[in-house]
Motif scaffolding. Structure first.
Motif, PDB file in Angstrom:
ATOM      1  N   SER A   1       0.857  -1.175   0.000  1.00 40.55           N
ATOM      2  CA  SER A   1       0.000   0.000   0.000  1.00 40.55           C
ATOM      3  C   SER A   1       0.895   1.227   0.000  1.00 40.55           C
ATOM      4  O   SER A   1       1.866   1.285   0.758  1.00 40.55           O
ATOM      5  N   LYS A   2       0.575   2.174  -0.823  1.00 35.75           N
ATOM      6  CA  LYS A   2       1.344   3.418  -0.841  1.00 35.75           C
ATOM      7  C   LYS A   2       1.286   4.099   0.527  1.00 35.75           C
ATOM      8  O   LYS A   2       2.273   4.669   0.996  1.00 35.75           O
ATOM      9  N   LYS A   3       0.140   4.009   1.177  1.00 35.52           N
ATOM     10  CA  LYS A   3      -0.012   4.621   2.497  1.00 35.52           C
ATOM     11  C   LYS A   3       0.923   3.971   3.513  1.00 35.52           C
ATOM     12  O   LYS A   3       1.400   4.632   4.438  1.00 35.52           O
ATOM     13  N   ASN A   4       1.169   2.668   3.371  1.00 33.92           N
ATOM     14  CA  ASN A   4       2.077   1.984   4.275  1.00 33.92           C
ATOM     15  C   ASN A   4       3.477   2.590   4.222  1.00 33.92           C
ATOM     16  O   ASN A   4       4.117   2.820   5.253  1.00 33.92           O
ATOM     17  N   ILE A   5       3.953   2.854   3.011  1.00 32.16           N
ATOM     18  CA  ILE A   5       5.304   3.397   2.847  1.00 32.16           C
ATOM     19  C   ILE A   5       5.346   4.847   3.319  1.00 32.16           C
ATOM     20  O   ILE A   5       6.332   5.299   3.911  1.00 32.16           O
ATOM     21  N   GLU A   6       4.282   5.586   3.059  1.00 30.96           N
ATOM     22  CA  GLU A   6       4.220   6.975   3.534  1.00 30.96           C
ATOM     23  C   GLU A   6       4.254   7.019   5.057  1.00 30.96           C
ATOM     24  O   GLU A   6       4.945   7.857   5.644  1.00 30.96           O
ATOM     25  N   LYS A   7       3.516   6.110   5.704  1.00 32.55           N
ATOM     26  CA  LYS A   7       3.510   6.048   7.163  1.00 32.55           C
ATOM     27  C   LYS A   7       4.883   5.630   7.686  1.00 32.55           C
ATOM     28  O   LYS A   7       5.374   6.149   8.697  1.00 32.55           O
ATOM     29  N   ALA A   8       5.522   4.690   6.991  1.00 29.13           N
ATOM     30  CA  ALA A   8       6.859   4.255   7.383  1.00 29.13           C
ATOM     31  C   ALA A   8       7.839   5.425   7.364  1.00 29.13           C
ATOM     32  O   ALA A   8       8.670   5.577   8.258  1.00 29.13           O
ATOM     33  N   GLU A   9       7.727   6.269   6.341  1.00 31.22           N
ATOM     34  CA  GLU A   9       8.611   7.424   6.263  1.00 31.22           C
ATOM     35  C   GLU A   9       8.328   8.403   7.396  1.00 31.22           C
ATOM     36  O   GLU A   9       9.252   8.986   7.969  1.00 31.22           O
ATOM     37  N   THR A  10       7.057   8.579   7.746  1.00 29.64           N
ATOM     38  CA  THR A  10       6.687   9.459   8.862  1.00 29.64           C
ATOM     39  C   THR A  10       7.331   8.970  10.156  1.00 29.64           C
ATOM     40  O   THR A  10       7.905   9.755  10.938  1.00 29.64           O
ATOM     41  N   VAL A  11       7.238   7.651  10.397  1.00 23.98           N
ATOM     42  CA  VAL A  11       7.833   7.086  11.613  1.00 23.98           C
ATOM     43  C   VAL A  11       9.348   7.197  11.564  1.00 23.98           C
ATOM     44  O   VAL A  11       9.988   7.494  12.587  1.00 23.98           O
ATOM     45  N   LEU A  12       9.941   6.990  10.401  1.00 25.62           N
ATOM     46  CA  LEU A  12      11.388   7.125  10.255  1.00 25.62           C
ATOM     47  C   LEU A  12      11.852   8.534  10.626  1.00 25.62           C
ATOM     48  O   LEU A  12      12.842   8.702  11.338  1.00 25.62           O
ATOM     49  N   LYS A  13      11.118   9.537  10.160  1.00 32.29           N
ATOM     50  CA  LYS A  13      11.459  10.922  10.493  1.00 32.29           C
ATOM     51  C   LYS A  13      11.379  11.166  12.000  1.00 32.29           C
ATOM     52  O   LYS A  13      12.217  11.869  12.565  1.00 32.29           O
ATOM     53  N   GLU A  14      10.375  10.578  12.629  1.00 39.62           N
ATOM     54  CA  GLU A  14      10.196  10.748  14.077  1.00 39.62           C
ATOM     55  C   GLU A  14      11.353  10.111  14.855  1.00 39.62           C
ATOM     56  O   GLU A  14      11.720  10.583  15.935  1.00 39.62           O
ATOM     57  N   CYS A  15      11.912   9.038  14.297  1.00 38.07           N
ATOM     58  CA  CYS A  15      13.020   8.349  14.978  1.00 38.07           C
ATOM     59  C   CYS A  15      14.355   9.102  14.849  1.00 38.07           C
ATOM     60  O   CYS A  15      15.238   8.931  15.688  1.00 38.07           O
TER      61      CYS A  15
END
Length: 228
Positions: free
Chosen positions: A213-227
């Motif tokens: 899902s494109k949303k899955n990768i977008e969410k993954a990037e959001t979490v990556l930025k938070e880390c």
């Protein structure tokens, strides 16, 4: 009379421009140049198979040549994705993990001591998995954005052997460091569906998702930025 003259001139210009457009238009074909946003070139077999998934489309380049950009369409909803792949990804979040010993195709070694203080972007896939292949352009984009971050390590665990992966890479660029024959590693992470993507920060899973899902990768990037 003047109005008629202007009308005839307008018709002439329109027909002329339409004729020019028609004669200079280059139809999409096997010879068309198709790239993703990271500049990676895709073969006809690769981009056409991605388009057939319904998750990607081609957009004409502004260069004026027979060049196209492959981009993701709006992806399936989380609900649709769960019906297909289940909700096993939710079982990962919050868990502490210990990285096993791994060696990628270039002979680089990874183990817990060098990864435990890193942010690890971990992908599980296999060559004959259509949704795994469909998300590769998005994963490539993610890699290019963050590959210079010292804290971030990208790793793809593939179930296939070295020969199968190497053959696949000839036509489909997937630029994560690749761990071959990774079925045992997947079992240690309790991965039961593919693709699975994890964001692991200092040994703790911050995000886990299963299925394309494109949303899955977008969410993954959001979490990556938070880390970071």
């Amino acid at each position: 009379m003047k109005r008629l003259k202007f009308f005839l001139i307008a018709v002439y210009i329109f027909l002329g421009s339409a004729g020019f457009s028609q004669t200079t238009r280059i139809p999409l074909s096997e010879k068309s140049l198709v790239k993703d946003s990271a500049g990676l070139v895709y073969t006809y077999e690769n981009w056409s198979s991605l388009v057939k998934t319904g998750e990607y489309k081609l957009v004409k380049s502004k260069t004026g040549t027979d060049e196209y950009l492959i981009i993701g369409r709006e992806s399936a909803t989380d609900n649709d994705n769960q019906k297909i792949y289940g909700n096993s990804s939710g079982n990962f979040v919050g868990k502490k993990i210990k990285f096993p010993y791994m060696t990628d195709l270039q002979g680089r070694d990874y183990w817990n001591d060098i990864l435990k203080n890193k942010i690890v972007v971990l992908n599980f896939w296999f060559v004959k998995c259509p949704p795994c292949k469909a998300e590769i352009p998005l994963l490539n984009e993610l890699y290019w954005k963050y590959k210079e971050e010292d804290k971030v390590v990208f790793i793809a665990v593939c179930l296939d052997n070295v020969g199968t992966i190497s053959e696949f890479m000839k036509t489909t660029p997937f630029i994560y460091p690749q761990i071959p024959s990774g079925r045992d590693i997947a079992m240690k992470f309790n991965v039961v569906a593919y693709p699975t993507n994890l964001i692991i920060d200092k040994g703790v899973v911050k995000y886990g998702t299963t299925g394309f899902s494109k949303k899955n990768i977008e969410k993954a990037e959001t979490v990556l930025k938070e880390c970071l």
